[in-house]
Enzyme design. Structure first.
Site, short mmCIF file in Angstrom:
data_model
loop_
_atom_site.label_atom_id
_atom_site.label_comp_id
_atom_site.label_asym_id
_atom_site.label_seq_id
_atom_site.Cartn_x
_atom_site.Cartn_y
_atom_site.Cartn_z
N ASP A 37 0.88 -1.16 0.00
CA ASP A 37 0.00 0.00 0.00
C ASP A 37 0.93 1.22 0.00
O ASP A 37 2.12 1.12 0.30
CB ASP A 37 -0.97 0.01 1.19
CG ASP A 37 -2.16 0.94 0.92
OD1 ASP A 37 -2.06 1.78 -0.02
OD2 ASP A 37 -3.19 0.86 1.62
C1 BGC Z 1 -4.98 3.38 -0.15
C2 BGC Z 1 -5.04 2.38 -1.28
C3 BGC Z 1 -4.83 3.08 -2.59
C4 BGC Z 1 -3.48 3.77 -2.54
C5 BGC Z 1 -3.12 4.49 -3.83
C6 BGC Z 1 -3.75 4.26 -0.20
O1 BGC Z 1 -3.91 5.35 0.63
O2 BGC Z 1 -5.04 2.71 1.08
O3 BGC Z 1 -6.27 1.71 -1.26
O4 BGC Z 1 -4.92 2.18 -3.66
O5 BGC Z 1 -3.51 4.73 -1.50
O6 BGC Z 1 -3.86 5.64 -4.01
#
Ligand code: BGC
Length: 724
Positions: free
Chosen positions: A233
């Site tokens: 993540d």
């Molecule tokens: C989120 C993810 C997301 C990623 C990219 C993170 O803050 O938890 O679900 O895909 O950002 O934007």
């Protein structure tokens, strides 16, 4: 491309080039290797459509005129359809537009289990039941990946709250992990053949999930045979050695110091300084690059044969509207208040700010630049076609209070500050704003009550917004914001026939007025056709068939995460409720709910009877049971029912939930039609996870098969016996 060719490419790559492929070189891309024809790997959020494009190294909307996309129903809406075909169609459209936008991986779907209704991201997920999640995620992934786009199923694993999401340490039993939190991921990998998995921000048993040896190496790769790419993540990596050794392939983050990422210069330095065995480190890096090249090859990124993308065509669009329709859940319809009669309503009062609000731009990384979004007010007006006067009153004042995602720092996008968010500061609303809110609410309330007096019908459209259903923050309680309870009660006092409809991504507390309302409809952030679908349900152009993918508790305080476990916990959170999540708890512990899991009404009536079962196979390794029943539509209009089969172990040898969903089917029937339905149950329907043997066991003995309309309404029962 053969395996040999991938190995040849690996042998031609320099260490620097390999490192460039395993970490972000932009917020949503890695570095390619032009001299060898390896393109950069481009990703994009997300679950409700392909997100707008940002500058490569700044959280600044580029402001393109060509990144508008279809706004798809959020996952809780999709799950509420209980329709596998619509999950496939939604995935297909998402993949097609991702391909059109030149993205190789779409950061979706999100499938974390709704452990508590207060989780801010519940709207991005598919409810509380691992079987329902598994059944819906597989076709969704198939649809996405049909377009030479990888799905990235997230967030692996136990990412069930936003409070302290970056560091909270989850303590959960192995059994609950295996029975509740992992099955959706396992189905996505084994049956869906998902090419991507995103690690979760949180820790599990002391280690961050993005570099968790047990989760990523043992379970995902060795047990489930995952051959795709594991992605962190954004900002979920915390340690170079662990990231190298514990199964992470690609590190992504939200800061623009790309070379400083854990799997960039620090990794090179670690090797140069001899802090890690060089041979082991190089082999591990090769393994990551191999996974990436393998996926690139499957997506035709290396041979230039990628499929074409495109916008929604006629079929996609019909499916999108149908998904929105089938997601609407009719919760109450006393005195046949609904559907409203289009011919009789000459003056309609629509009250509530959600009638007039577009939700696509909110929700954190699930935000979408929608091609369009039909609000409920637009949908109602269009449907009535000028034959009735539609009066709109906001009813309550919703000045955007913003949320932690939108309100941190001075940056244009909350994501820039998402690693330094302090959820304790959630929703610090100024006194001045509160005062103004009260004043305006009073004014709007009076205006709505006045207008209600001479209207032929009153429809309230309220609920939540992405100030509440949001990334980075959980809700404090299940209460409706903006003093909506008071407004609804007052409306019901002057107009007892007021139809209440709620737009939200997660359950809300309705206890203040639930007894008094006759007609109650729950719709979700249901995509760009959502408002039209709601209008069709209200006026009977579509017969509702949605079913809740999660229990609606009375107030949320009685939820198992609070009653038996901890929520939100501190730096640690203990899942003391164990396997008793959602209906497994309410059912087994006999706790009253507002609306049970699987619940939803129709404008017609269905009768299901005559459940019969036949054990076709009964060995220790394999079981097969054929279940049949009859279903009739005894009402006067066509509609769809969702038949649910729950399994209950009659004399369990270990503690078990009173019953568990193990099969379902959505069945369309004309008025007066009867059909025989047959469903198959396999060994998985009878197993529990045995921690001692580290395996799923199905004990011999008697099992009851319950034919049900929802978790609290069993209509017929039969019994089977396994000898082995
Ligand atoms: C989120 C993810 C997301 C990623 C990219 C993170 O803050 O938890 O679900 O895909 O950002 O934007």
């Amino acid at each position: 491309m053969t395996k040999d060719k991938i190995e040849k490419l690996i042998s031609q790559l320099t260490l620097q080039e390999k490192i460039g492929m395993i970490h972000g070189d932009g917020f949503f891309t890695t570095r390619g290797v032009e001299r060898l024809g390896i393109p950069p790997f481009k990703t994009s959020d997300g679950p409700r459509g392909v997100r707008k494009d940002f500058e490569n190294d700044a959280w600044k909307d580029i402001g393109l005129s060509y990144d508008y996309v279809s706004y798809l129903p959020c996952n809780s809406a999709l799950a509420a359809t209980w329709n596998r075909e619509l999950a496939y169609a939604t995935g297909r459209l998402l993949g097609k537009e991702a391909r059109g936008r030149g993205k190789d991986m779409i950061l979706a779907p999100g499938i974390n289990i709704m452990r508590t209704p207060l989780c801010g991201r519940s709207f991005e997920y598919m409810g509380e039941d691992p079987y329902l999640v598994s059944e819906m995620v597989v076709p969704l992934v198939h649809g996405i990946e049909e377009n030479d786009v990888a799905a990235c199923v997230k967030h692996f694993a136990v990412n069930n709250q936003e409070t302290r999401r970056l560091d909270v340490d989850v303590d959960v039993s192995e059994r609950a992990l295996r029975e509740i939190y992992l099955p959706g991921f396992e189905a996505a990998v084994r049956r869906g053949e998902a090419k991507g998995i995103m690690g979760a921000y949180n820790k599990l048993r002391g280690t961050h999930c993005c570099h968790h040896d047990y989760l990523l190496n043992d379970v995902l790769r060795k047990e489930w045979g995952f051959t795709g790419i594991t992605v962190s993540d954004w900002g979920g990596v915390h340690d170079t050695r662990e990231a190298l050794m514990n199964g992470l392939d690609m590190e992504m983050s939200v800061t623009s110091d790309f070379d400083a990422y854990y799997m960039a210069d620090p990794l090179l330095r670690m090797i140069e300084d001899g802090e890690v065995d060089k041979k082991t480190a190089l082999a591990k890096i090769d393994e990551k690059v191999r996974h990436i090249l393998h996926v690139m090859n499957k997506l035709h990124m290396l041979d230039g044969e990628r499929s074409a993308g495109g916008y929604n065509d006629y079929n996609d669009k019909a499916a999108l509207r149908q998904t929105a329709r089938e997601s609407v859940v009719l919760l109450k319809n006393d005195k046949n208040t609904l559907p409203l009669d289009r011919k009789k309503v000459k003056k309609l009062l629509v009250v509530g700010e959600n009638a007039n609000r577009q939700h696509a731009p909110g929700g954190g990384s699930a935000e979408i630049k929608a091609l369009y979004e039909i609000t409920p007010l637009m949908g109602i007006q269009m449907l009535l076609g000028g034959n009735a006067e539609v009066v709109y009153k906001p009813g309550y004042f919703n000045e955007d209070i913003g949320n932690i995602w939108a309100n941190t720092g001075d940056s244009e996008n909350g994501q820039a500050d998402s690693l330094s968010q302090d959820s304790a500061a959630a929703q610090a609303v100024s006194e001045e704003k509160i005062r103004r809110q009260k004043e305006m609410n009073e004014k709007y309330l009076q205006e709505a009550l006045e207008a209600a007096k001479d209207a032929d019908a009153v429809v309230f459209v309220g609920g939540l917004t992405h100030d509440y259903d949001t990334e980075g923050q959980d809700r404090a309680d299940m209460k409706l914001p903006y003093e909506q309870d008071r407004l609804i009660s007052e409306l019901l006092r002057v107009r007892p026939d007021t139809v209440v409809s709620l737009v939200a991504g997660s359950p809300v507390d309705m206890s203040a007025w639930l007894e008094d309302v006759n007609a109650l409809v729950f719709s979700w952030y249901a995509g760009m056709e959502g408002g039209m679908a709601l209008a069709e349900v209200l006026f009977g152009a579509y017969n509702p068939s949605g079913r809740l993918p999660e229990t609606f508790p009375v107030s949320g305080r009685e939820c198992p995460a609070v009653a038996l476990g901890e929520f939100p916990g501190g730096d640690k959170v203990s899942y003391g409720e164990d396997i008793f999540v959602g209906y497994r708890y309410y059912d087994t512990y006999d706790v009253a709910t507002a609306f049970p899991f699987g619940y939803g009404l129709s404008y017609t009536d269905f009768v299901m009877t005559g459940i019969r079962a036949e054990v076709i196979e009964d060995t220790v390794e394999s079981k097969e049971v054929k279940v049949s029943f009859d279903i009739s539509n005894i009402g006067s209009r066509a509609g769809a029912a969702v038949a649910q089969i729950y399994v209950a172990d009659k004399w369990p040898k270990v503690k078990k939930a009173a019953k568990e969903l193990k099969a379902f089917e959505k069945i369309y029937l004309e008025a007066g039609e009867t059909r025989e339905v047959t469903l198959m149950l396999e060994r998985e329907a009878f197993t529990y996870y045995d921690e001692a043997s580290h395996s799923f066991k199905a004990d011999a003995g008697s099992y009851m098969l319950l034919l049900a309309k929802n978790a609290e309404e069993i209509v017929d029962i039969t019994e089977i016996e396994f000898a082995l």
